[in-house]
Write a protein that holds these residues in place. Sequence first.
Motif, PDB file in Angstrom:
ATOM      1  N   GLU A   9       5.966  -7.030 -17.332  1.00 45.82           N
ATOM      2  CA  GLU A   9       6.350  -6.272 -16.147  1.00 45.82           C
ATOM      3  C   GLU A   9       6.507  -7.236 -14.981  1.00 45.82           C
ATOM      4  OE1 GLU A   9       4.672  -2.696 -13.249  1.00 45.82           O
ATOM      5  OE2 GLU A   9       3.344  -3.708 -14.655  1.00 45.82           O
ATOM      6  N   SER A  46       6.914  -7.213 -10.938  1.00 46.61           N
ATOM      7  CA  SER A  46       6.758  -6.351  -9.763  1.00 46.61           C
ATOM      8  C   SER A  46       6.685  -7.223  -8.514  1.00 46.61           C
ATOM      9  CB  SER A  46       5.499  -5.484  -9.891  1.00 46.61           C
ATOM     10  OG  SER A  46       4.343  -6.300 -10.005  1.00 46.61           O
ATOM     11  N   TRP A  47       6.687  -6.550  -7.369  1.00 44.75           N
ATOM     12  CA  TRP A  47       6.689  -7.251  -6.085  1.00 44.75           C
ATOM     13  C   TRP A  47       5.605  -6.681  -5.181  1.00 44.75           C
ATOM     14  CZ3 TRP A  47       9.937 -11.353  -5.006  1.00 44.75           C
ATOM     15  CH2 TRP A  47      10.977 -11.567  -5.914  1.00 44.75           C
ATOM     16  N   LYS A  48       5.075  -7.559  -4.354  1.00 41.92           N
ATOM     17  CA  LYS A  48       4.108  -7.148  -3.340  1.00 41.92           C
ATOM     18  C   LYS A  48       4.564  -7.684  -1.981  1.00 41.92           C
ATOM     19  CE  LYS A  48      -0.042  -7.080  -6.257  1.00 41.92           C
ATOM     20  NZ  LYS A  48      -1.411  -7.643  -6.430  1.00 41.92           N
ATOM     21  N   GLU A  92       1.369  -3.464  -3.078  1.00 36.45           N
ATOM     22  CA  GLU A  92       2.391  -3.255  -4.104  1.00 36.45           C
ATOM     23  C   GLU A  92       3.609  -2.526  -3.525  1.00 36.45           C
ATOM     24  OE1 GLU A  92       3.357  -3.743  -8.268  1.00 36.45           O
ATOM     25  OE2 GLU A  92       1.469  -4.243  -7.270  1.00 36.45           O
ATOM     26  N   TYR A 140       6.381  -0.215  -4.771  1.00 36.35           N
ATOM     27  CA  TYR A 140       6.655   0.603  -5.949  1.00 36.35           C
ATOM     28  C   TYR A 140       8.148   0.864  -6.081  1.00 36.35           C
ATOM     29  CZ  TYR A 140       1.631   1.273  -5.911  1.00 36.35           C
ATOM     30  OH  TYR A 140       0.288   1.040  -5.924  1.00 36.35           O
ATOM     31  N   SER A 141       8.569   1.106  -7.308  1.00 41.04           N
ATOM     32  CA  SER A 141      10.006   1.266  -7.581  1.00 41.04           C
ATOM     33  C   SER A 141      10.586   2.483  -6.881  1.00 41.04           C
ATOM     34  CB  SER A 141      10.230   1.380  -9.094  1.00 41.04           C
ATOM     35  OG  SER A 141       9.483   2.474  -9.615  1.00 41.04           O
ATOM     36  N   MET A 169      15.270  -2.704  -6.052  1.00 35.44           N
ATOM     37  CA  MET A 169      14.747  -3.636  -7.052  1.00 35.44           C
ATOM     38  C   MET A 169      15.566  -3.477  -8.318  1.00 35.44           C
ATOM     39  SD  MET A 169      10.596  -3.641  -6.553  1.00 35.44           S
ATOM     40  CE  MET A 169      10.391  -1.865  -6.523  1.00 35.44           C
ATOM     41  N   CYS A 177       6.047 -12.312  -5.927  1.00 33.70           N
ATOM     42  CA  CYS A 177       6.586 -11.930  -7.234  1.00 33.70           C
ATOM     43  C   CYS A 177       5.435 -11.975  -8.231  1.00 33.70           C
ATOM     44  CB  CYS A 177       7.713 -12.887  -7.632  1.00 33.70           C
ATOM     45  SG  CYS A 177       8.232 -12.713  -9.348  1.00 33.70           S
ATOM     46  N   THR A 192       1.926 -15.498 -10.233  1.00 36.80           N
ATOM     47  CA  THR A 192       2.555 -15.044  -8.991  1.00 36.80           C
ATOM     48  C   THR A 192       3.257 -16.207  -8.312  1.00 36.80           C
ATOM     49  OG1 THR A 192       0.555 -15.460  -7.685  1.00 36.80           O
ATOM     50  CG2 THR A 192       0.804 -13.264  -8.657  1.00 36.80           C
TER      51      THR A 192
END
Length: 1169
Positions: A564, A566-568, A573, A575-576, A586, A606, A616
Amino acid sequence: MALSTRTLLLYLLCWAKWSSSMEIPEEVQQPPTITDQSPKRHVVYPTDDFVIKCEARGNPAPQFTWTKDGKEYDPSQDHRVTIASNSGTFTIKNSNGNLKAFQGRYRCYASNDLGVAISEEIVFITATIPRFPKESAKRIEVEEGDPVVLPCNPPSGPPPLNIYWMTRKIQRIQQSSRASQGLNGDLYFSNVQSSDSRNDYLCFAHFSRTRTIAQKEPISLIVKPFVLPNDTESPGSDIDLSAANSIKDRPPRFLTPSGSSSEIIALRGETLELECIAEGLPTPQISWTKIDGDMPKRKATEENFNKTLKIINVTELDDGKYECKAENVFDTVKHSFSVTVEAAPYWIKKPRSKVYFSEENAELECEVGGQPRPQVQWKVNGKPLNETKPTFNRKISQGVITLTNLQLNDSTVYQCEASNERGSILANAIVNVLNLAPMMLTPDDQKYIAVEGKIAHLHCKVFGSPSPTVFWLKEDMETALEGQNYFVHKNGTLEIKDVQREDGGFYTCWATNILGNGTTTSMLEVRVATEIVVPPEDLMIQKSAVAQFKCHAEYDSAFENDFELSWKKDGDEIYSDQTENDRIVMDGDIIQIINISEDDEGVYTCVARTSLDVVTADAKLVVIDVPGSPEDLELRILTNQKVKLDWQPGDDHNSPITNFIVEETTFEPERWHEKRRVDGNTTSVILQLSPYVTYQFRISALNEVGKGHPSMPSKTFTTESAVPEKNPKNVRGEGTNIDNMKISWEPLKPIDWNGPGLRYSVSWRRQGVNATWNEQIVNKHHYFVMNTSTFVPYEIKVQALNDMGPGPEPKIVTGYSGEDIPDAAPLNVAVEIMNSTLIKVTWSEVPKEKIRGHLQGYKIVYWKTRSLLERRKRYVEKHVLTFNGQRSHGMVPGLEPYSEYGLIVMVFNRKGDGPQSGPIHFKTPEGVPEQPAFLQIANFAKNSVTLIWGPPAKPNGFLTGYLLKYQLINDTEEIGALNSINITDPDATKIVVSDLDTSSKYKFYLNAYTRAGSGKLITEEGTTVIDGAYAGIHGGISTQGWFIGLMCAVALLTLILLIACFIKRNKGGKYSVKDKEDARADPEAQPMKEETFGEYGDNEDKPLKESQQTLNEAMKPTGSDDSLAEYGDGGSEGQFNEDGSFIGQYSGSKEKDAADENGSSIATSPIKA
């Protein structure tokens, strides 16, 4: 796996023992252990159900009993409570009514065959809902300047308690160093003011534990004005407040605490709060010191306007004397606090439970601290040690119990309990004597997965007595794992650091003691570590643009379904579904933030995650924008015409400010103009201003992004009036008629008026005449002087003046009265023939007095009467060339050779043209001819070719003949020799060229001659064939293969169409096919169009070899090659410079075309007609 005795002994000697205090498996026989109990102090309200909790484990399963206030209590016999099965917990329902009957001290006992464990005492207290007592509204009257205390007296209740003073509108009473709330909840006023009067002082007590807020009845505070003792005026009369305050002024006095010192007891680990509130006028200021030491660092703070000293997490080191000091301008008072720190019992050495092997010795330590000194008591199985039967192997010395030569039946539970006035503590210490071979608690064949570069943990939970020794082997190895990458924890877990691919495989955990051994097998699978190969990069983006981060990670294929990305943002976080109306997008490894703003700034992370590892990468997003508006703009007046502006920069929005722009508005409000630009590090500027102007300024900041919004405008400032400092510019005098002169100038801008009543003083006089100045005051920006002589010079000056006086002395300029057209023509006009297309015209200049105005120049008007080759005269079309300024000659280009012309010359001024000179007639000599009209191949024989051509459209003289040259130009590296044929008959239009090679390509060059020289070339190419068919450029296509194929295709399509026509009988018409062939143009009947002259054919793209270069050089014309390009600069009327060079071009379409053709230079390669 079999292990040799020698190897086993080696491991037993080399590996440390596992901790014997580990948790015992439930299936192993053991005394009871208390695992959970209620808090030691439990306050409940009638609305609550009360649960008294006691949980324990042991083997055999423990039995539970209770005591209440030291007496046996059996909950199972009390119908008012509910008992939990296999547990000591019981619940008291609120439906039982009065819970006070259950108040008391409870203790739980858990017992089995091996011993008894006991809980700490649980104090059960019931309480009522806190409420303020019923009371009537209170009214307090006090004189202005006096102190007062508004009491709160909150009801008792469980902590924490929070006190708030508010109004009926639920608005907090504003507090200050003069009026503030004390720790007891009272509201203290050091001195009251008239603004303190109000009838709704409300005290609210908030008990958060009971979720209760109690409200006190409102208090009315009436502040009466102070009346001087000898004041006999009525109450409504004015009072001198300053006099009143001077009488009320007084030194400080403590409202709380009372006396000069206090004794305070603080509890270890809790928060100490010391308070001093003083009254006085002016309001006293409070400060704190520690008399016998330093104030505790990082723990002590002063709160409530320095009236409270707060020390958190108090320890014995905080014992000592503290002092508060209240002072104003009149005096200082002090109060000291002697602080003694007491402590409930706390553990220094707590007895621990442990598993022992037969014949081992045990030692139980119990050491506690506390103030006052706690009383310590040992118990065994819940009974005081002195009440139990002594045993031969137990000794007690200074709080330490020693047990020697333990046997299996010595398992029991000891308790150490300590108590003082501040509380009590209790600890159970289990002595469990066991003889047990290793028990492998971790299941066999466990599979572990780790990633490269990380840490792997392989578990081996084991129990035994004596404590087993644990070591690890890999696959078929007979030696234990060792090295800096391997570490075995006390609980048997194998830790592998920096896991590599080769660490994968099967591992065996061995556990052994003197009673036996056990093993368990594990398998470790090593996967490729997740790696971010394309990390996001830091971005600096302009506001409202699109920011895009890319983050690409690589991972083990086994994580395909677990990976997975994802981005912060700043650790939170993203979220999508957090798209903010699709502003954040995204897509795969890319995140886009559209229309970014300052809120989007931050660190974007990332996160590449699998089920086993997380990596990250961070990138910083910086949003840049135009600077914010400067702030705090202040205008300071230095002199009447000089001010200073000061300001503070606004936010630079991450792009340094390069400049500040000072803008002003003067006569047109809301229309701002830039006045000054200063460096971005400057925050002030001095401006010089003009008189009689109302100014307002504002400041804007500039950075690389652009110009920001301006600041708020400054206050307006109007300068005083003064005389003008400038006079009008561009003063000039010129006539609009032959008998006047208009004096005009640029009016002063309003910024230059310098005062009201702006006017202009206009002065003039004849130049060169000793005459007085004529003067006129006007409001306009022009003035007419009438009845002047024609074109007479005047001295002129214009001065500005206003109500304050005249401006500086103006400069004198020269102007002229009105002009008239010249009244004389140029004399001695003559023509000099330069070449066949260019002449030089000379004349005598017209006297200045005859020009009667500003000389603009001379004009030559010329026309062609006829060509010398023709007898008839042609239509006369005149052309004009203009020569600016004073001059006596001019060049006339672009004439046609061998022609007859006429011309005249005249002078002109601003008013118009003067009279014409007498006409002059002249003839131009012969020139070189134009190229032949066309050149075509009329016929190709096997070894010869017939050429035909047309004579030049403009021979520019008498033709004397033609020169024909040709050469072989087959598509090879070799070029044939250049052959020449001189044609002396000027009327010839055809020639046969013989002795040519068969099937060869030739190029032909033809030009005409006059007595002036050779003209331009025309070219043609053609190919001879074996059968002698025509193969010129215009007809040789029929011999090309592609053309033959095309014709065959056309014939086939035609045949198909004919067949289709016969089949469709309902369409009865017949279709005929007419063969068409290209007709050769007769050069006499169809001459070549003029537009084709000078165009290049396809063959001219091919480079000519040496022979061609020689031809070009040989055929360069010998006549004049003058071109209009050397004289003209465009326009319908040509103009000449002072040196006589032509800077214009003549008019007339026919002559222009002819001149263009004659003037074009020969091409570097032969030209095809």
